[in-house]
Design a protein around this motif. Structure first.
Motif, PDB file in Angstrom:
ATOM      1  N   TYR A  80       0.624  -0.942  -0.344  1.00 13.77           N
ATOM      2  CA  TYR A  80      -0.224   0.665  -0.339  1.00 13.77           C
ATOM      3  C   TYR A  80       0.749   1.110  -0.072  1.00 13.77           C
ATOM      4  O   TYR A  80       0.624   2.400  -1.016  1.00 13.77           O
ATOM      5  CB  TYR A  80      -0.468  -0.145   1.255  1.00 13.77           C
ATOM      6  N   SER A  81       2.044   0.809   0.718  1.00 13.74           N
ATOM      7  CA  SER A  81       2.166   2.007   0.840  1.00 13.74           C
ATOM      8  C   SER A  81       3.061   2.562  -0.711  1.00 13.74           C
ATOM      9  O   SER A  81       3.114   3.440  -0.707  1.00 13.74           O
ATOM     10  CB  SER A  81       4.241   2.382   1.668  1.00 13.74           C
ATOM     11  N   LEU A 144       7.833   0.730   9.408  1.00 17.81           N
ATOM     12  CA  LEU A 144       8.855   2.189   9.791  1.00 17.81           C
ATOM     13  C   LEU A 144       9.301   3.175   8.308  1.00 17.81           C
ATOM     14  O   LEU A 144       9.301   2.365   7.139  1.00 17.81           O
ATOM     15  CB  LEU A 144       9.664   2.053  10.909  1.00 17.81           C
ATOM     16  N   TYR A 145       9.743   3.767   8.163  1.00 16.24           N
ATOM     17  CA  TYR A 145      10.576   4.492   7.252  1.00 16.24           C
ATOM     18  C   TYR A 145      11.694   5.163   8.087  1.00 16.24           C
ATOM     19  O   TYR A 145      11.849   6.241   9.001  1.00 16.24           O
ATOM     20  CB  TYR A 145       9.869   5.166   7.120  1.00 16.24           C
ATOM     21  N   TYR A 150      12.389   1.023   4.443  1.00 18.39           N
ATOM     22  CA  TYR A 150      11.292   0.948   5.004  1.00 18.39           C
ATOM     23  C   TYR A 150      12.105   0.240   5.444  1.00 18.39           C
ATOM     24  O   TYR A 150      13.391  -0.572   5.238  1.00 18.39           O
ATOM     25  CB  TYR A 150      10.260  -0.408   3.515  1.00 18.39           C
ATOM     26  N   LYS A 151      11.501  -0.291   7.037  1.00 22.22           N
ATOM     27  CA  LYS A 151      12.096  -0.789   7.964  1.00 22.22           C
ATOM     28  C   LYS A 151      10.542  -1.976   9.221  1.00 22.22           C
ATOM     29  O   LYS A 151       9.595  -1.546   8.249  1.00 22.22           O
ATOM     30  CB  LYS A 151      12.861  -0.018   9.240  1.00 22.22           C
ATOM     31  N   GLN A 152      11.111  -2.719   9.815  1.00 22.02           N
ATOM     32  CA  GLN A 152      10.354  -3.396  10.399  1.00 22.02           C
ATOM     33  C   GLN A 152      11.153  -3.178  11.438  1.00 22.02           C
ATOM     34  O   GLN A 152      11.917  -3.586  11.426  1.00 22.02           O
ATOM     35  CB  GLN A 152      10.183  -5.026   9.831  1.00 22.02           C
ATOM     36  N   LEU A 153       9.827  -3.523  12.514  1.00 23.68           N
ATOM     37  CA  LEU A 153      10.284  -3.351  13.974  1.00 23.68           C
ATOM     38  C   LEU A 153      10.951  -4.871  14.497  1.00 23.68           C
ATOM     39  O   LEU A 153      10.539  -6.172  14.123  1.00 23.68           O
ATOM     40  CB  LEU A 153       9.031  -3.163  15.021  1.00 23.68           C
ATOM     41  N   ALA A 154      12.280  -5.464  15.302  1.00 22.91           N
ATOM     42  CA  ALA A 154      12.613  -6.631  15.674  1.00 22.91           C
ATOM     43  C   ALA A 154      12.045  -7.026  16.447  1.00 22.91           C
ATOM     44  O   ALA A 154      11.019  -6.484  16.999  1.00 22.91           O
ATOM     45  CB  ALA A 154      14.552  -6.602  15.752  1.00 22.91           C
TER      46      ALA A 154
END
Length: 155
Positions: A80-81, A144-145, A150-154
């Protein structure tokens, strides 16, 4: 002294969540844009602000609209982003949910219905301030950005 590019790099060091802003234009077409310049302004009353480039295609729609939707994306909604940031083309139409006649993305981490209070021109951006009229929280982790990626929480 610093350059515009240095300023951009510095601001990219601030990690943000990703939202998609959606609204209907006068022809009832849904327009959307990916935005990470989003913040909470006030708890009482519940106010938020979003900042968009003055050239953004959704500016005219938001200027006309009384209400708009904010979908805070989960880490499972990267597509979507990318679609609403014009980073990815898709043949399929995006499906929306409607809450109080306002389009939002299904299964977003948070879905908000906002009523526009004001808009402020600030340099090459317009800041829209809006009252949150309704919201729904869903389970998941945020997308996240940071640093242009783009990032993701660990875990």
């Amino acid at each position: 002294m610093f350059t515009k590019q240095t300023f951009r790099q510095a601001m990219g060091q601030f990690a943000t969540g990703i939202t998609v802003i959606t609204a209907q234009n006068n022809e009832l077409e849904v327009k959307g844009v990916t935005v990470n310049a989003f913040m909470s302004l006030s708890l009482d009353p519940s106010l938020i602000a979003i900042s968009l480039r003055n050239e953004a295609s959704i500016i005219d729609t938001l200027t006309q609209a009384k209400s708009f939707g904010i979908s805070i994306l989960s880490d499972e909604q990267l597509e979507y982003s990318m679609i609403f940031a014009n980073q990815k083309k898709t043949e399929e139409l995006v499906s929306f949910e409607y809450k109080q006649s306002v389009p939002v993305l299904p299964e977003a981490l948070v879905q908000m219905i906002c009523e526009k209070e004001s808009e402020v021109k600030a340099g090459d951006h317009t800041i829209f301030i809006a009252a949150v009229k309704d919201l729904q929280l869903n389970e998941g982790k945020p997308l996240l950005y940071h640093g242009g990626q783009y990032k993701q929480l660990a875990e």
